[in-house]
Design an enzyme around this catalytic site. Structure first.
Site, PDB file in Angstrom:
ATOM      1  CB  SER A 142      -0.753   6.724   1.680  1.00 27.47           C
ATOM      2  OG  SER A 142      -1.167   6.076   2.862  1.00 27.47           O
ATOM      3  CE1 TYR A 155       4.351   5.489   3.088  1.00 29.81           C
ATOM      4  CE2 TYR A 155       2.273   5.868   4.228  1.00 29.81           C
ATOM      5  CZ  TYR A 155       2.982   5.321   3.180  1.00 29.81           C
ATOM      6  OH  TYR A 155       2.323   4.613   2.199  1.00 29.81           O
TER       7      TYR A 155
HETATM    8  N1  NAP Z   1       0.086  -1.506   1.503  1.00 30.26           N
HETATM    9  C1  NAP Z   1      -0.537  -0.446   2.007  1.00 30.26           C
HETATM   10  O1  NAP Z   1      -1.293  -0.562   3.001  1.00 30.26           O
HETATM   11  C2  NAP Z   1      -0.367   0.897   1.363  1.00 30.26           C
HETATM   12  C3  NAP Z   1      -1.223   1.939   1.778  1.00 30.26           C
HETATM   13  C4  NAP Z   1      -1.072   3.189   1.193  1.00 30.26           C
HETATM   14  C5  NAP Z   1      -0.118   3.405   0.235  1.00 30.26           C
HETATM   15  N2  NAP Z   1       0.709   2.387  -0.148  1.00 30.26           N
HETATM   16  C6  NAP Z   1       1.716   2.678  -1.160  1.00 30.26           C
HETATM   17  O2  NAP Z   1       1.605   1.738  -2.206  1.00 30.26           O
HETATM   18  C7  NAP Z   1       2.851   1.659  -2.890  1.00 30.26           C
HETATM   19  C8  NAP Z   1       3.200   0.193  -3.077  1.00 30.26           C
HETATM   20  O3  NAP Z   1       3.464  -0.397  -1.827  1.00 30.26           O
HETATM   21  P1  NAP Z   1       2.993  -1.880  -1.449  1.00 30.26           P
HETATM   22  O4  NAP Z   1       2.003  -1.764  -0.374  1.00 30.26           O
HETATM   23  O5  NAP Z   1       2.657  -2.631  -2.660  1.00 30.26           O
HETATM   24  O6  NAP Z   1       4.331  -2.434  -0.750  1.00 30.26           O
HETATM   25  P2  NAP Z   1       5.414  -3.517  -1.210  1.00 30.26           P
HETATM   26  O7  NAP Z   1       4.744  -4.830  -1.463  1.00 30.26           O
HETATM   27  O8  NAP Z   1       6.469  -3.448  -0.173  1.00 30.26           O
HETATM   28  O9  NAP Z   1       5.941  -2.953  -2.595  1.00 30.26           O
HETATM   29  C9  NAP Z   1       6.791  -1.856  -2.665  1.00 30.26           C
HETATM   30  C10 NAP Z   1       7.425  -1.843  -4.032  1.00 30.26           C
HETATM   31  O10 NAP Z   1       8.272  -0.688  -4.108  1.00 30.26           O
HETATM   32  C11 NAP Z   1       9.501  -1.112  -4.638  1.00 30.26           C
HETATM   33  N3  NAP Z   1      10.597  -0.249  -4.212  1.00 30.26           N
HETATM   34  C12 NAP Z   1      10.994   0.070  -2.952  1.00 30.26           C
HETATM   35  N4  NAP Z   1      12.072   0.858  -3.003  1.00 30.26           N
HETATM   36  C13 NAP Z   1      12.364   1.055  -4.317  1.00 30.26           C
HETATM   37  C14 NAP Z   1      13.366   1.746  -5.017  1.00 30.26           C
HETATM   38  N5  NAP Z   1      14.331   2.451  -4.389  1.00 30.26           N
HETATM   39  N6  NAP Z   1      13.353   1.720  -6.359  1.00 30.26           N
HETATM   40  C15 NAP Z   1      12.401   1.032  -7.028  1.00 30.26           C
HETATM   41  N7  NAP Z   1      11.439   0.338  -6.426  1.00 30.26           N
HETATM   42  C16 NAP Z   1      11.420   0.346  -5.083  1.00 30.26           C
HETATM   43  C17 NAP Z   1       9.693  -2.538  -4.195  1.00 30.26           C
HETATM   44  O11 NAP Z   1      10.526  -3.223  -5.122  1.00 30.26           O
HETATM   45  P3  NAP Z   1      12.070  -3.600  -4.902  1.00 30.26           P
HETATM   46  O12 NAP Z   1      12.278  -3.814  -3.422  1.00 30.26           O
HETATM   47  O13 NAP Z   1      12.238  -4.847  -5.720  1.00 30.26           O
HETATM   48  O14 NAP Z   1      12.829  -2.431  -5.459  1.00 30.26           O
HETATM   49  C18 NAP Z   1       8.275  -3.066  -4.290  1.00 30.26           C
HETATM   50  O15 NAP Z   1       8.023  -3.539  -5.590  1.00 30.26           O
HETATM   51  C19 NAP Z   1       3.845   2.452  -2.047  1.00 30.26           C
HETATM   52  O16 NAP Z   1       4.024   3.728  -2.613  1.00 30.26           O
HETATM   53  C20 NAP Z   1       3.150   2.569  -0.706  1.00 30.26           C
HETATM   54  O17 NAP Z   1       3.581   3.688   0.018  1.00 30.26           O
HETATM   55  C21 NAP Z   1       0.586   1.143   0.398  1.00 30.26           C
END
Ligand code: NAP
Length: 245
Positions: A142, A155
């Site tokens: 991130s 985080y």
């Molecule tokens: N969105 C942003 O601004 C941003 C910025 C920097 C980094 N990121 C990173 O990008 C990645 C994806 O996040 P996103 O933004 O796409 O958020 P999101 O839409 O909330 O997706 C998160 C995903 O992680 C899965 N997940 C959560 N806990 C889990 C577990 N215990 N086992 C397996 N899967 C799990 C969820 O699936 P289930 O709930 O179905 O398990 C979901 O598919 C993360 O690592 C996040 O930290 C996001």
């Protein structure tokens, strides 16, 4: 240049956001995608859309806090498609808050999912990659790991850990394996759903809705790393919306 077509890509956290966008884009480009997350109804719906568009897909309920689930996801890729080319360790949560609030369960969830989940993915795929003589880890960090800000200490700590582990893995990987860190900035996904502090959540949702980029921007960065020649390792890609400071 290697084609994305016919590469076998397993993706954790594929049920929404960046993982879902990545699965969709890579399947459109001919990859065989193997989807893992806890919400199987969402994986099932995504898999149906991929199949309807002519793609190849498998999915399995995967909780990245359970080491065995990662082993099973990697095994599914190998059984169904004969090999695993890429593991995208994308699953992550972001229940941020000020440290003074002592939301220790949120801290533990971030450590268990964001750090240990990535380690379990590495533990599952690394022996397979060694045996095959090829393989590519793509680990999601991130911009919080590039610039630490208040409320995001834990985080950011987990994402700094992902960067450190990935860089160490890259140096240990040798000539045949590739390791890429993807560091997204503010992306329009459901990430705020895990925030338990209502004030922090409202602030972040407002900022997300004002400046966030679509998750497809990250999917394209992941595709770029995959499609490089086999002896080219894209070390880290940082992608932010222009409006992010
Ligand atoms: N969105 C942003 O601004 C941003 C910025 C920097 C980094 N990121 C990173 O990008 C990645 C994806 O996040 P996103 O933004 O796409 O958020 P999101 O839409 O909330 O997706 C998160 C995903 O992680 C899965 N997940 C959560 N806990 C889990 C577990 N215990 N086992 C397996 N899967 C799990 C969820 O699936 P289930 O709930 O179905 O398990 C979901 O598919 C993360 O690592 C996040 O930290 C996001």
């Amino acid at each position: 240049m290697p084609e994305i077509s016919d590469t076998v890509v397993a993706i954790t956290g594929a049920s929404s956001g960046i993982g879902e966008a990545t699965a969709t884009l890579l399947a459109e480009r001919g990859a065989k995608v193997v989807l893992g997350a806890r919400r199987t109804e969402r994986l099932e719906a995504l898999a149906a859309r991929i199949v309807a568009a002519g793609g190849e897909v498998a999915y399995q309920q995967t909780d990245v806090t359970r080491r065995r689930d990662l082993n099973d996801l990697v095994a599914l890729a190998c059984q169904r498609f004969g090999q695993l080319d890429v593991l995208v360790n994308n699953a992550g949560v972001m229940p941020i808050s000020p440290l003074d609030e002592l939301r220790v369960e949120d801290w533990e969830a971030m450590i268990d999912i964001n750090i240990k989940g990535v380690l379990y993915g590495i533990a599952a795929a690394l022996p397979v990659f060694r045996e095959q003589g090829f393989g590519h880890f793509i680990n999601t960090a991130s911009t919080a790991a590039v610039r630490v800000t208040p409320n995001q200490s834990v985080y950011a700590g987990t994402k700094l850990a992902v960067r450190a582990i990935s860089e160490g893995l890259r140096q240990e990987a040798g000539d045949n394996l590739r390791v890429t860190i993807i560091s997204p900035g503010m992306t329009s996904t459901a990430f705020a759903d895990s925030i338990t502090d209502p004030t922090v959540r409202a602030e972040l949702e407002m900022r997300r809705d004002a400046i966030a980029m679509p998750p497809d921007a990250i999917a394209r960065a992941i595709a770029f790393a995959i499609e490089q020649p086999a002896d080219i390792d894209v070390g880290e890609i940082v992608v932010r919306p222009t409006a992010q400071n």
